[in-house]
Design an enzyme around this catalytic site. Structure first.
Site, mmCIF file in Angstrom:
data_model
loop_
_atom_site.group_PDB
_atom_site.id
_atom_site.type_symbol
_atom_site.label_atom_id
_atom_site.label_comp_id
_atom_site.label_asym_id
_atom_site.label_seq_id
_atom_site.Cartn_x
_atom_site.Cartn_y
_atom_site.Cartn_z
ATOM 1 N N ASN A 78 0.809 -1.237 0.000
ATOM 2 C CA ASN A 78 0.000 0.000 0.000
ATOM 3 C C ASN A 78 0.841 1.286 0.000
ATOM 4 O O ASN A 78 0.411 2.306 -0.524
ATOM 5 C CB ASN A 78 -1.045 -0.017 1.124
ATOM 6 C CG ASN A 78 -0.451 -0.004 2.498
ATOM 7 O OD1 ASN A 78 0.698 -0.411 2.682
ATOM 8 N ND2 ASN A 78 -1.200 0.456 3.472
ATOM 9 N N GLU B 285 5.168 -3.525 12.132
ATOM 10 C CA GLU B 285 4.109 -2.511 11.948
ATOM 11 C C GLU B 285 2.943 -3.228 11.285
ATOM 12 O O GLU B 285 3.030 -3.579 10.109
ATOM 13 C CB GLU B 285 4.596 -1.391 11.031
ATOM 14 C CG GLU B 285 5.702 -0.530 11.595
ATOM 15 C CD GLU B 285 5.232 0.416 12.682
ATOM 16 O OE1 GLU B 285 4.010 0.542 12.891
ATOM 17 O OE2 GLU B 285 6.102 1.001 13.339
ATOM 18 N N CYS C 228 -3.121 1.635 6.794
ATOM 19 C CA CYS C 228 -3.167 0.913 8.084
ATOM 20 C C CYS C 228 -3.869 1.751 9.144
ATOM 21 O O CYS C 228 -4.510 1.208 10.038
ATOM 22 C CB CYS C 228 -1.762 0.534 8.530
ATOM 23 S SG CYS C 228 -0.629 1.913 8.530
ATOM 24 N N GLU D 247 8.600 3.254 14.328
ATOM 25 C CA GLU D 247 9.351 3.811 13.215
ATOM 26 C C GLU D 247 9.365 5.319 13.376
ATOM 27 O O GLU D 247 8.555 5.874 14.117
ATOM 28 C CB GLU D 247 8.688 3.440 11.881
ATOM 29 C CG GLU D 247 8.691 1.948 11.662
ATOM 30 C CD GLU D 247 8.430 1.538 10.227
ATOM 31 O OE1 GLU D 247 7.335 1.832 9.734
ATOM 32 O OE2 GLU D 247 9.324 0.907 9.626
HETATM 33 P P1 NDP Z 1 0.980 -8.893 3.936
HETATM 34 O O1 NDP Z 1 1.190 -9.168 5.364
HETATM 35 O O2 NDP Z 1 0.200 -9.838 3.134
HETATM 36 O O3 NDP Z 1 2.397 -8.760 3.192
HETATM 37 C C1 NDP Z 1 3.378 -7.847 3.609
HETATM 38 C C2 NDP Z 1 4.730 -8.298 3.082
HETATM 39 O O4 NDP Z 1 5.091 -9.545 3.674
HETATM 40 C C3 NDP Z 1 4.756 -8.548 1.577
HETATM 41 O O5 NDP Z 1 6.010 -8.188 1.072
HETATM 42 C C4 NDP Z 1 4.554 -10.047 1.496
HETATM 43 O O6 NDP Z 1 5.013 -10.612 0.295
HETATM 44 C C5 NDP Z 1 5.380 -10.497 2.680
HETATM 45 N N1 NDP Z 1 5.037 -11.816 3.194
HETATM 46 C C6 NDP Z 1 3.869 -12.498 3.070
HETATM 47 N N2 NDP Z 1 3.951 -13.695 3.707
HETATM 48 C C7 NDP Z 1 5.187 -13.758 4.263
HETATM 49 C C8 NDP Z 1 5.861 -14.729 5.055
HETATM 50 N N3 NDP Z 1 5.287 -15.874 5.411
HETATM 51 N N4 NDP Z 1 7.125 -14.475 5.456
HETATM 52 C C9 NDP Z 1 7.728 -13.298 5.114
HETATM 53 N N5 NDP Z 1 7.131 -12.350 4.346
HETATM 54 C C10 NDP Z 1 5.878 -12.571 3.932
HETATM 55 O O7 NDP Z 1 0.385 -7.423 3.872
HETATM 56 P P2 NDP Z 1 -0.095 -6.604 2.602
HETATM 57 O O8 NDP Z 1 1.028 -6.448 1.634
HETATM 58 O O9 NDP Z 1 -1.365 -7.192 2.131
HETATM 59 O O10 NDP Z 1 -0.354 -5.151 3.240
HETATM 60 C C11 NDP Z 1 -1.508 -4.816 3.885
HETATM 61 C C12 NDP Z 1 -1.356 -4.965 5.382
HETATM 62 O O11 NDP Z 1 -0.292 -4.151 5.837
HETATM 63 C C13 NDP Z 1 -2.573 -4.484 6.143
HETATM 64 O O12 NDP Z 1 -2.883 -5.391 7.163
HETATM 65 C C14 NDP Z 1 -2.129 -3.158 6.739
HETATM 66 O O13 NDP Z 1 -2.810 -2.785 7.894
HETATM 67 C C15 NDP Z 1 -0.696 -3.420 6.992
HETATM 68 N N6 NDP Z 1 0.028 -2.148 7.087
HETATM 69 C C16 NDP Z 1 0.478 -1.732 8.315
HETATM 70 C C17 NDP Z 1 1.088 -0.497 8.451
HETATM 71 C C18 NDP Z 1 1.627 -0.033 9.750
HETATM 72 O O14 NDP Z 1 2.470 0.851 9.729
HETATM 73 N N7 NDP Z 1 1.214 -0.543 10.883
HETATM 74 C C19 NDP Z 1 1.217 0.401 7.302
HETATM 75 C C20 NDP Z 1 0.716 -0.136 6.075
HETATM 76 C C21 NDP Z 1 0.145 -1.376 5.990
HETATM 77 P P3 NDP Z 1 3.955 -10.935 -0.896
HETATM 78 O O15 NDP Z 1 3.369 -9.645 -1.291
HETATM 79 O O16 NDP Z 1 4.806 -11.557 -1.919
HETATM 80 O O17 NDP Z 1 2.933 -11.866 -0.310
#
Ligand code: NDP
Length: 485
Positions: free
Chosen positions: A147, A243, A277, A453
């Site tokens: 995002n 995060e 988020c 962060e």
């Molecule tokens: P995901 O948790 O699906 O993925 C985040 C990252 O982790 C991606 O690069 C993904 O790769 C990778 N990933 C997935 N599975 C694994 C694993 N088993 N081991 C290591 N890495 C893995 O989140 P989204 O990308 O869908 O993002 C949305 C989420 O992020 C929402 O829940 C949102 O709230 C949160 N978010 C939190 C923020 C904060 O600051 N607190 C800010 C922005 C978003 P791949 O894409 O290849 O699956």
């Protein structure tokens, strides 16, 4: 085809090529290489080899290299902003701002790194010196969600590098194409200091997290994956920084500027189609002003312009993929069948035959046990709930497994004081949601994460702390021997 960036060179991925898609038009915007475990090995090795000299670079020289990243970000602002809009679908106007902010973040940490010190603490003897020493950790894995593919990377990368660590980046699969274009920002850094490896999270991401030479995992993403990372990092006791998701409340008191609160709710609920988020996902409104507030919010929502992020006039941009949209639509459908009312939205806009749009949705009649009130809703949905008073709103706000952000609209300082002390959220906003500050820590409580962060706190995460006791006078000390005295 965009390639991986390892040890200062473009590298083919073991996983072949993939196509990047524009979520607003469903058109293919480019191709990128998919990495595998072999590339993780190469990248971690390169980062490991680059670490000893990177940590020793004089602070001023390192700061100059990081300021150069900031300059390159500014120079490439328009191109980066457009590519971000093409691959995420989000607003070009916002993306320009995020590129500017990313540049500021590099400038900020370049200077913090230059001036950062441990400290000297009092010693019991005059001949002793006691120091608190801060040293870099080593290889940091930065795992990024789709995002905010640039900003959330920079929030990790700038402090990690300024602290003297080297980094392996794993971008999200949906935003790999834009992320594999970042190498031009880092080409002036010594090889191996920054590496970018693409690939599926469940394979490449996990392999990276488990790699024994990775000392820290800095992750932004879903709570579910964050929990998995915590488990995977446990064996080697890696540092982790998580995060995660949120379910942010907005409390609207009867004494507030109601017009402002309405606008804020619509903005913070539907920005980036609610895929933030810290989106507002629950609105608790004093019953005295509930009807007025709900009508106002529905009116404002109905005027929003849906469109692609590349069009500066668009206010609500598409969702990233139909699968993500379906998760949101499912929560709305379930709420409706359990008795909630949809005042506007709740469907795929009939006017959009292409793109993954979902209409901004306002709900009432929701209860706390509904998914739409309990689980993160990563889409444009705003449930509005009447409450008797501020205390009830505060208590219901805290009845969540998440604790990322929260906003209060009031003019009463007594309410503000109680709220800022007792709200269970890491990011606490009063009369203005979603505002972050480079110098202020950002992060969550409870299932929204661990660590912070930005700011000084966000810098501290990337160091190991040592206590040094130094006896300056030589000689055998009376307390060494004999044991029985
Ligand atoms: P995901 O948790 O699906 O993925 C985040 C990252 O982790 C991606 O690069 C993904 O790769 C990778 N990933 C997935 N599975 C694994 C694993 N088993 N081991 C290591 N890495 C893995 O989140 P989204 O990308 O869908 O993002 C949305 C989420 O992020 C929402 O829940 C949102 O709230 C949160 N978010 C939190 C923020 C904060 O600051 N607190 C800010 C922005 C978003 P791949 O894409 O290849 O699956």
């Amino acid at each position: 085809m965009r390639k991986l960036w390892i040890n200062g060179e473009f590298v083919d991925g073991a996983g072949g090529g993939r196509q990047a898609i524009n979520p607003a038009t469903e058109e293919i915007i480019g191709e990128y290489a998919q990495g595998g475990n072999q590339q993780v090995e190469q990248a971690v090795q390169a980062a490991k080899e680059a670490f000893p000299s990177w940590r020793r670079i004089p602070a001023g020289e390192r700061a100059a290299m990081l300021h150069e990243v900031a300059r390159l970000l500014r120079e490439n602002r328009e191109k980066l902003a457009m590519e971000l809009s093409l691959e995420t679908g989000r607003s070009i106007r916002k993306n320009r701002g995020y590129v500017d902010w990313s540049a500021e973040c590099f400038d900020y940490y370049a200077e913090l790194g230059r001036h950062y010190r441990g400290r000297v603490i009092p010693s019991p003897e005059a001949s002793q010196l006691s120091l608190v020493l801060k040293v870099p950790l080593g290889v940091v894995a930065a795992i990024i969600p789709w995002n905010y593919p640039l900003l959330l990377l920079v929030w990790k990368l700038a402090p990690a590098l300024a602290a003297g660590n080297t980094v392996v980046i794993k971008p999200a699969s949906y935003t790999t194409w834009v992320s594999l274009g970042y190498q031009e920002l880092f080409a002036h850094l010594p090889p191996g200091v920054v590496n970018i490896v693409s690939g599926p999270g469940a394979q490449v991401g996990e392999y990276l997290v488990k790699h024994p030479d990775v000392r820290m995992v800095a992750f932004t993403g879903s709570t579910e994956v964050g929990q998995q990372i915590m488990r995977l990092a446990a064996d080697d006791m890696k540092h982790i920084h998580l995060e995660l998701g949120g379910k942010d409340p907005l409390i609207v008191c009867a004494d507030c500027e109601l017009e402002e609160a309405m606008r804020a709710a619509v903005w913070a609920g539907f920005l980036n189609a609610g895929q933030v988020c810290t989106s507002v996902e629950r609105v608790y409104v004093d019953q005295e002003v509930f009807d007025l507030f709900l009508d106002g919010v529905v009116d404002l929502t109905n005027k929003l312009v849906l469109g692609p992020g590349t069009d500066p006039e668009s206010e609500v941009t598409p969702m990233i993929r139909p699968s993500e949209r379906e998760k949101v639509a499912d929560q709305v459908r379930k709420a409706q069948s359990a008795g909630a009312t949809i005042h506007t939205g709740g469907r795929i806009p009939p006017s959009k035959s292409k793109g993954f749009f979902y209409e901004p949705t306002v709900l009432s009649g929701v209860t706390e046990d509904m998914l739409v009130m309990r689980e993160e809703t990563f889409g444009p949905v705003l449930p509005v709930v009447p409450v008797e008073n501020f205390e009830e709103a505060l208590s219901r706000s805290n009845q969540s497994q998440y604790g990322l952000g929260a906003t209060l609209f009031t003019r009463d300082p007594k309410k503000v004081k109680l709220y800022m002390e007792e709200i269970e959220a890491g990011n606490v906003w009063v009369n203005d949601p979603l505002i972050d500050n480079l110098a202020g820590p950002f992060g969550g409580m409870k299932r929204s994460g661990i660590g912070r962060e930005l700011g000084q706190e966000g810098f501290e995460e990337f160091f190991e702390t040592k206590h040094v006791h130094w006896e300056i006078d030589g000689g055998v000390k009376p307390w060494w021997f004999p044991w029985d005295e």
